[in-house]
Design an enzyme around this catalytic site. Structure first.
Site: not given
Lengths: 418, 184
Positions: A220, A224, A248-249, A292
Site C-alpha cells: 500500500h 499495485s 472483481k476479487d 507433494e
C-alpha cells in the site's frame, strides 16, 4: 467519498463510528485501505491471486483449527485420529479434504501470483521489499506444508520427514548426527518429532499472517504495479478499490471456489499419495518416494546433482536466489509487455520449471524421449540458474525495449497486451 | 451513464430494481455463508463413535437388596440401587407438597420394578458426585449426601435439604431381561 466523514453523521451508527474512530482510527484505516485505496484502473485478472492467497490462508487456518480439535499428535494415535476424523467426526471428511486440497490450491495460487510478479516486473524498485517479504511467506508456507504433511503419520509422512530432516542436516557436514538428533528429539523420526512438528505447524501460519500484514503495508506504500508496468502519475489513472476491485476479487473468488470445491467433492484424493493411507512403519520404506507436487521442482534439483552437499546447496539456492532477483534484473522497464526478448525468456523459464516438476515425479534411473532423466534434470537445473544469473542480467544490459506509454490513456503503438 | 441517470424520469423504478438486487445478493450471500459455516460448527458436536457409546448394558443379577452400585454412562456415574421395602415405604410416605422439587416416587421408578432406582449420580447443584459406597454417609434422609456443598437426597433421589435445585435426574433406561439393565 472522502468528504462523508467530515459531515456530522445523521445516524447513531455514524456517530458511534466517529466516537470510536477518534480514539482508535480503525474505520479510517479500513476506509483508506479497503475502500478508497487508489488502484490502477487497468489491472487484469492476474492481479486476483493476491487476495485469493489471503483467502486460502484464512481457509487453511479455519479448517486447521477445527481439525486440531480432533487430531492427536502422538505416534500411536495420530493415524487413527485422522481416520476417526474421516469416519466419525461430523463433517470431518469435509474439513480434512478442504485442508488437504486447500494446501495444493494455496500453492497454485501463490505460484501464479509469483509468476505474475515475474512477468510484470512487480519486484522492481520501489517494490523490492514487497517481493522479498513474499519470498519469506513462500518459505514459511513450505515449512508449514511439509510439517503438516507429516501429521497424519502415514508412510509418506514418516519417510518424507526422514528424508527432509536428513537433507537439512547434511547441509552441515560433520555435524549431521547432532543436528539430526536436535531436529528429531530422538535417534530417529519419532513421537517427539511428531509433537514438535504439530506445535510448529500450528504456530507458523500465525507468523505468516504477520508477514502478510507487512507484505500489505509494503504494497500500500506505492500501490499495485500494473500490466503496463509504468508509474501512474495522474490520479485519474487510479480508481477506488471499492467497489471496482472488491467486485472483481469476489468474481475471481467465485471461480476459485468452483475449482477448489470441485476437487474437494469429486476428486479429493487427486493430489494425494495412496501410500499415505498405510500407517507409518520405520522398518519399511515405500518403493517410490515423491514429495507433494509443489515441492517437485526443488526435489528434481536436489536429485540431479550426484554430489549430495552440492544438490542440497542448489536446492536451497534455487529459492534463496529469489531474494536477490530485484538486483539481478536491473532493466528499468518493469512489464514484460515492452520487453520482447525477456517475454520469450519468461515463457522458457516457466516451461523449464514445469520440466523440473515433471522430472521430480519420475524415477531418476528412467528415460524420457530417449534421454536419461538425470541428464534432463541437470540441464533444467542449469537453465533455472542460468535464467537468473545469465539471461536476466544480460537482458537488462543489452535488450532493446519497446517505447513505454506515458499514461494509461495513451498506450504506445504496438502495446496490445493492455 | 451517470449523466443520463440524473435526468432519467424512471429513476424511482431504477432504485427499486437496485434495492431488489442488493437484497437478493445479500440474502444469497447469507445463505451461502450459513451453509459454509454449518459443517464447521457441527463438527464440534459429539462424533459418531461417541454417540455409539451412548448406551450402557449392566448386569444387575448380582445386586442384593439394599445394595447400590455405580455404573458409567456417557462419562458420568449412574447409581443403581436395589431398595429395601423400608426405603420404598419411606419414599412413598412423604407428602410431596413439602418437597423442593415435588415428584412422586412412583414417577421415578418403572412399574412393577419399585425396588430399582436408577439415577444419574451427578448433584444438580454444581455437578459433584454424591457418595454411593456402603461406607459413605447417606445424609439425613437415607439416600445420598453430596460432599461438596451438603445437598441431602432421599431414598427416591429427591432433593430434601441443601443448595441443589432439582432431584437427581433419571436417565432413560429399560430392563431388557431379568438380569440386564440397558441405560440410554
Amino acid at each position: 467519498m472522502s468528504g462523508i466523514q467530515t459531515l456530522e453523521p445523521e445516524t447513531k451508527w455514524g456517530r458511534f463510528q466517529n466516537w470510536v474512530d477518534d480514539r482508535l482510527p480503525i474505520f479510517t484505516f479500513m476506509r483508506h485501505s479497503l475502500e478508497e485505496y487508489p488502484t490502477p484502473k487497468n489491472l487484469s485478472y492476474w492481479w486476483n491471486f493476491g487476495s485469493l492467497a489471503g483467502v486460502c490462508l484464512v481457509v487453511m487456518m479455519l479448517s486447521g483449527i477445527f481439525l486440531a480439535m480432533y487430531y492427536t499428535p502422538h505416534s500411536q494415535h495420530a493415524f487413527e485420529s485422522v481416520d476417526r476424523i474421516m469416519r466419525d467426526v461430523n463433517h470431518g471428511w469435509l474439513l480434512r479434504y478442504i485442508h488437504m486440497n486447500g494446501a495444493s490450491m494455496f500453492f497454485i495460487v501463490v505460484y501464479l501470483h509469483m509468476f505474475r510478479g515475474l512477468y510484470y516486473g512487480s519486484y522492481k524498485s520501489p517494490r523490492e521489499l514487497l517481493w522479498i517479504l513474499g519470498v519469506v511467506i513462500l518459505l514459511l508456507m513450505m515449512a508449514t506444508a511439509f510439517m503438516g504433511y507429516v501429521l497424519p503419520w502415514g508412510q509418506m509422512s514418516f519417510w518424507g520427514a526422514t528424508v527432509i530432516t536428513k537433507l537439512v542436516a547434511s547441509f552441515f557436514p560433520g555435524l549431521e548426527n547432532g543436528i539430526l538428533q536436535l531436529l528429531w528429539g530422538d535417534f530417529s523420526v519419532s513421537n517427539a518429532t511428531l509433537n514438535r512438528f504439530f506445535s510448529l505447524h500450528y504456530l507458523l501460519p500465525f507468523v505468516i499472517v504477520g508477514v502478510v500484514i507487512l507484505h500489505l503495508v509494503a504494497l500500500h506504500k506505492h500501490g499495485s504495479n500494473n500490466p503496463l508496468g509504468i508509474d501512474l502519475k495522474n490520479p485519474k489513472e487510479k480508481i477506488p478499490f471499492h467497489p471496482y476491485y472488491t467486485i472483481k476479487d469476489f468474481f475471481g473468488l467465485g471461480v476459485f471456489f468452483l475449482v477448489f470445491l470441485s476437487i474437494v467433492f469429486y476428486a479429493p484424493e487427486f493430489f494425494n499419495e495412496p501410500d499415505n493411507y498405510i500407517p507409518a512403519n520405520p522398518m519399511v520404506t515405500p518403493p517410490h518416494i515423491v514429495p507433494e507436487w509443489y515441492f517437485l521442482p526443488f526435489y528434481a534439483i536436489v536429485r540431479s546433482i550426484p554430489w549430495r552437499w552440492g544438490g542440497i546447496f542448489l536446492m536451497f539456492a534455487s529459492i534463496l536466489i529469489l531474494f536477490v532477483l530485484p538486483w539481478l534484473d536491473r532493466s528499468k522497464v518493469r512489464s514484460g509487455t515492452f520487453r520482447p526478448i525477456f517475454k520469450i525468456s519468461f515463457w522458457i523459464f516457466l516451461a523449464n520449471c514445469c520440466v523440473l516438476g515433471y522430472m521430480g515425479a519420475l524415477p531418476t534411473d528412467g528415460h524420457t524421449f530417449g534421454l536419461p532423466n538425470i541428464l534432463i534434470s541437470q540441464i533444467a537445473t542449469f537453465y533455472y540458474f542460468f535464467h537468473f544469473l545469465g539471461v536476466l542480467p544480460l537482458l537488462a544490459k543489452y535488450e532493446k525495449t519497446l517505447p513505454l506509454p506515458t499514461s494509461l490513456g495513451t498506450p504506445a503503438l504496438g502495446a496490445k497486451n493492455v | 451513464m451517470l449523466m443520463k441517470r440524473e435526468i432519467d424520469p424512471t429513476e424511482k423504478i431504477q432504485e427499486t430494481k437496485r434495492d431488489f438486487l442488493y437484497l437478493t445478493t445479500a440474502a444469497m450471500g447469507a445463505v451461502a455463508a450459513g451453509a459454509a459455516i454449518w459443517p464447521f460448527i457441527d463438527s464440534m458436536n459429539p462424533a459418531a463413535d461417541v454417540l455409539a457409546l451412548s448406551t450402557t448394558e449392566i448386569d444387575i443379577s448380582q445386586i442384593a437388596v439394599g445394595q447400590a452400585i455405580t455404573a458409567m454412562w456417557r462419562g458420568s456415574p449412574v447409581f443403581i440401587r436395589r431398595r429395601t421395602e423400608e426405603e420404598i415405604k419411606i419414599a412413598r410416605a412423604v407428602d410431596i407438597k413439602t418437597l423442593p422439587d415435588p415428584e412422586k416416587d412412583e414417577d421415578r421408578t418403572k412399574k412393577d420394578k419399585d425396588e430399582w432406582l436408577v439415577l444419574v449420580g451427578v448433584c444438580t447443584h454444581l455437578g459433584c458426585v454424591p457418595g454411593n459406597k456402603a461406607s459413605d454417609s447417606k445424609g439425613d434422609f437415607g439416600g445420598w449426601l453430596c460432599p461438596c456443598h451438603g445437598s441431602h437426597y432421599d431414598t427416591s433421589g429427591r432433593i430434601r435439604k441443601g443448595p441443589a435445585p432439582h432431584n437427581l435426574a433419571i436417565p432413560p433406561y429399560q430392563f431388557t431381561n431379568e438380569k440386564t439393565l440397558l441405560i440410554g
